[in-house]
Design a protein around this motif. Structure first.
Motif, PDB file in Angstrom:
ATOM      1  N   ARG A  50      -8.601   0.193  18.202  1.00 44.46           N
ATOM      2  CA  ARG A  50      -7.706   0.025  19.341  1.00 44.46           C
ATOM      3  C   ARG A  50      -6.906  -1.268  19.164  1.00 44.46           C
ATOM      4  O   ARG A  50      -7.185  -2.281  19.769  1.00 44.46           O
ATOM      5  N   ALA A  51      -5.890  -1.177  18.332  1.00 42.69           N
ATOM      6  CA  ALA A  51      -5.116  -2.371  17.973  1.00 42.69           C
ATOM      7  C   ALA A  51      -4.208  -2.856  19.100  1.00 42.69           C
ATOM      8  O   ALA A  51      -3.792  -3.992  19.091  1.00 42.69           O
ATOM      9  N   GLY A  52      -3.875  -2.009  20.038  1.00 48.21           N
ATOM     10  CA  GLY A  52      -3.006  -2.417  21.143  1.00 48.21           C
ATOM     11  C   GLY A  52      -1.553  -2.040  20.938  1.00 48.21           C
ATOM     12  O   GLY A  52      -0.858  -1.694  21.879  1.00 48.21           O
ATOM     13  N   SER A  53      -1.072  -2.115  19.686  1.00 46.11           N
ATOM     14  CA  SER A  53       0.305  -1.721  19.370  1.00 46.11           C
ATOM     15  C   SER A  53       0.398  -1.487  17.867  1.00 46.11           C
ATOM     16  O   SER A  53      -0.447  -1.941  17.091  1.00 46.11           O
ATOM     17  N   TRP A  54       1.456  -0.779  17.464  1.00 46.85           N
ATOM     18  CA  TRP A  54       1.667  -0.565  16.042  1.00 46.85           C
ATOM     19  C   TRP A  54       1.910  -1.896  15.335  1.00 46.85           C
ATOM     20  O   TRP A  54       1.467  -2.100  14.202  1.00 46.85           O
ATOM     21  N   GLU A  55       2.615  -2.802  15.995  1.00 46.06           N
ATOM     22  CA  GLU A  55       2.896  -4.109  15.397  1.00 46.06           C
ATOM     23  C   GLU A  55       1.601  -4.891  15.168  1.00 46.06           C
ATOM     24  O   GLU A  55       1.418  -5.510  14.118  1.00 46.06           O
ATOM     25  N   ALA A  56       0.704  -4.877  16.157  1.00 47.28           N
ATOM     26  CA  ALA A  56      -0.576  -5.581  16.020  1.00 47.28           C
ATOM     27  C   ALA A  56      -1.395  -4.977  14.884  1.00 47.28           C
ATOM     28  O   ALA A  56      -2.027  -5.703  14.102  1.00 47.28           O
ATOM     29  N   GLU A  57      -1.372  -3.663  14.785  1.00 48.49           N
ATOM     30  CA  GLU A  57      -2.122  -3.023  13.702  1.00 48.49           C
ATOM     31  C   GLU A  57      -1.514  -3.366  12.347  1.00 48.49           C
ATOM     32  O   GLU A  57      -2.235  -3.656  11.388  1.00 48.49           O
ATOM     33  N   ALA A  58      -0.187  -3.364  12.258  1.00 49.19           N
ATOM     34  CA  ALA A  58       0.476  -3.720  11.003  1.00 49.19           C
ATOM     35  C   ALA A  58       0.107  -5.143  10.594  1.00 49.19           C
ATOM     36  O   ALA A  58      -0.198  -5.401   9.427  1.00 49.19           O
ATOM     37  N   GLU A  59       0.095  -6.062  11.544  1.00 45.24           N
ATOM     38  CA  GLU A  59      -0.276  -7.451  11.243  1.00 45.24           C
ATOM     39  C   GLU A  59      -1.694  -7.529  10.702  1.00 45.24           C
ATOM     40  O   GLU A  59      -1.966  -8.264   9.748  1.00 45.24           O
ATOM     41  N   GLN A  60      -2.613  -6.780  11.315  1.00 48.96           N
ATOM     42  CA  GLN A  60      -4.009  -6.771  10.861  1.00 48.96           C
ATOM     43  C   GLN A  60      -4.109  -6.216   9.448  1.00 48.96           C
ATOM     44  O   GLN A  60      -4.808  -6.766   8.602  1.00 48.96           O
ATOM     45  N   LEU A  61      -3.393  -5.151   9.159  1.00 49.34           N
ATOM     46  CA  LEU A  61      -3.442  -4.559   7.821  1.00 49.34           C
ATOM     47  C   LEU A  61      -2.762  -5.458   6.785  1.00 49.34           C
ATOM     48  O   LEU A  61      -3.274  -5.618   5.673  1.00 49.34           O
ATOM     49  N   VAL A  62      -1.626  -6.041   7.136  1.00 50.94           N
ATOM     50  CA  VAL A  62      -0.914  -6.935   6.213  1.00 50.94           C
ATOM     51  C   VAL A  62      -1.800  -8.116   5.822  1.00 50.94           C
ATOM     52  O   VAL A  62      -1.830  -8.528   4.665  1.00 50.94           O
ATOM     53  N   ALA A  63      -2.548  -8.637   6.780  1.00 47.01           N
ATOM     54  CA  ALA A  63      -3.420  -9.787   6.499  1.00 47.01           C
ATOM     55  C   ALA A  63      -4.477  -9.457   5.444  1.00 47.01           C
ATOM     56  O   ALA A  63      -4.931 -10.345   4.730  1.00 47.01           O
ATOM     57  N   GLY A  64      -4.847  -8.200   5.317  1.00 41.10           N
ATOM     58  CA  GLY A  64      -5.872  -7.807   4.359  1.00 41.10           C
ATOM     59  C   GLY A  64      -5.344  -7.247   3.052  1.00 41.10           C
ATOM     60  O   GLY A  64      -6.119  -6.811   2.207  1.00 41.10           O
ATOM     61  N   LEU A  65      -4.007  -7.255   2.865  1.00 42.90           N
ATOM     62  CA  LEU A  65      -3.445  -6.722   1.628  1.00 42.90           C
ATOM     63  C   LEU A  65      -3.775  -7.623   0.445  1.00 42.90           C
ATOM     64  O   LEU A  65      -3.818  -8.842   0.576  1.00 42.90           O
ATOM     65  N   PRO A  66      -3.985  -7.015  -0.712  1.00 40.73           N
ATOM     66  CA  PRO A  66      -4.200  -7.829  -1.913  1.00 40.73           C
ATOM     67  C   PRO A  66      -2.906  -8.553  -2.291  1.00 40.73           C
ATOM     68  O   PRO A  66      -1.820  -8.154  -1.872  1.00 40.73           O
ATOM     69  N   ASP A  67      -3.036  -9.596  -3.107  1.00 45.31           N
ATOM     70  CA  ASP A  67      -1.861 -10.315  -3.591  1.00 45.31           C
ATOM     71  C   ASP A  67      -1.024  -9.413  -4.487  1.00 45.31           C
ATOM     72  O   ASP A  67      -1.550  -8.522  -5.144  1.00 45.31           O
ATOM     73  N   GLY A  68       0.260  -9.666  -4.504  1.00 47.90           N
ATOM     74  CA  GLY A  68       1.157  -8.913  -5.375  1.00 47.90           C
ATOM     75  C   GLY A  68       1.681  -7.662  -4.706  1.00 47.90           C
ATOM     76  O   GLY A  68       1.403  -7.386  -3.542  1.00 47.90           O
ATOM     77  N   PRO A  69       2.441  -6.883  -5.461  1.00 47.22           N
ATOM     78  CA  PRO A  69       3.024  -5.659  -4.893  1.00 47.22           C
ATOM     79  C   PRO A  69       1.957  -4.603  -4.620  1.00 47.22           C
ATOM     80  O   PRO A  69       0.931  -4.564  -5.301  1.00 47.22           O
ATOM     81  N   VAL A  70       2.219  -3.774  -3.635  1.00 48.63           N
ATOM     82  CA  VAL A  70       1.317  -2.681  -3.291  1.00 48.63           C
ATOM     83  C   VAL A  70       2.117  -1.405  -3.072  1.00 48.63           C
ATOM     84  O   VAL A  70       3.306  -1.448  -2.781  1.00 48.63           O
ATOM     85  N   VAL A  71       1.436  -0.287  -3.206  1.00 47.37           N
ATOM     86  CA  VAL A  71       1.975   1.020  -2.865  1.00 47.37           C
ATOM     87  C   VAL A  71       1.091   1.560  -1.755  1.00 47.37           C
ATOM     88  O   VAL A  71      -0.128   1.616  -1.905  1.00 47.37           O
ATOM     89  N   LEU A  72       1.696   1.931  -0.645  1.00 45.12           N
ATOM     90  CA  LEU A  72       0.938   2.420   0.515  1.00 45.12           C
ATOM     91  C   LEU A  72       0.886   3.940   0.519  1.00 45.12           C
ATOM     92  O   LEU A  72       1.894   4.599   0.280  1.00 45.12           O
ATOM     93  N   VAL A  73      -0.295   4.469   0.821  1.00 44.73           N
ATOM     94  CA  VAL A  73      -0.479   5.899   1.029  1.00 44.73           C
ATOM     95  C   VAL A  73      -1.176   6.051   2.362  1.00 44.73           C
ATOM     96  O   VAL A  73      -2.271   5.508   2.559  1.00 44.73           O
TER      97      VAL A  73
END
Length: 100
Positions: A50-73
Motif C-alpha cells: 500500500r504505497a499510497g500513490s504511484w509516485e511513492a511506489e516509484a520512489e521506493q522501487l527506484v531507491a532499490g535499483l542496482p547501479d548502472g542501466p536497467v531494463v524493466l519488465v
C-alpha cells in the motif's frame, strides 16, 4: 551476464493477494532461475502493498535499483509501476510489460 543493456529488473504484480511478493511471483514460478541460468543479471524487488500513490511506489522501487542501466519488465499490475519507474529514472534503458 550484465551486458550492454544492464540488469533486468522484474516488477511483480499480484498486490490483490496479501501474501504476494517477488519471490512468489517470479521466483517460485522459475522465472528468476531460468534467466539467471541463461546468464542474465536479474533483480526482483518487492513492491509495497500500500504505497499510497504511484509516485511513492516509484520512489521506493527506484531507491532499490542496482547501479548502472536497467531494463524493466513488469508483470500484471507491475506494468504500471515499471512505467512509473522508467519515467522517474534516466538510467532505465528499456521497459516492457507483460500480462500474466
Amino acid at each position: 551476464m550484465k551486458g550492454a543493456v544492464g540488469v533486468l529488473v522484474l516488477v511483480h504484480g499480484g498486490l490483490w493477494d496479501e501474501e504476494m511478493d517477488a519471490e512468489r511471483f517470479w521466483g517460485r514460478t522459475g522465472v528468476v532461475a531460468g534467466l539467471r541460468g541463461a546468464g542474465v543479471a536479474v533483480c526482483a524487488p518487492d513492491r509495497a502493498m500500500r504505497a499510497g500513490s504511484w509516485e511513492a511506489e516509484a520512489e521506493q522501487l527506484v531507491a532499490g535499483l542496482p547501479d548502472g542501466p536497467v531494463v524493466l519488465v513488469g508483470g500484471s499490475n507491475g506494468c504500471s509501476a515499471a512505467v512509473r519507474v522508467a519515467l522517474a529514472r534516466s538510467r532505465v534503458s528499456a521497459a516492457t510489460t507483460a500480462s500474466r
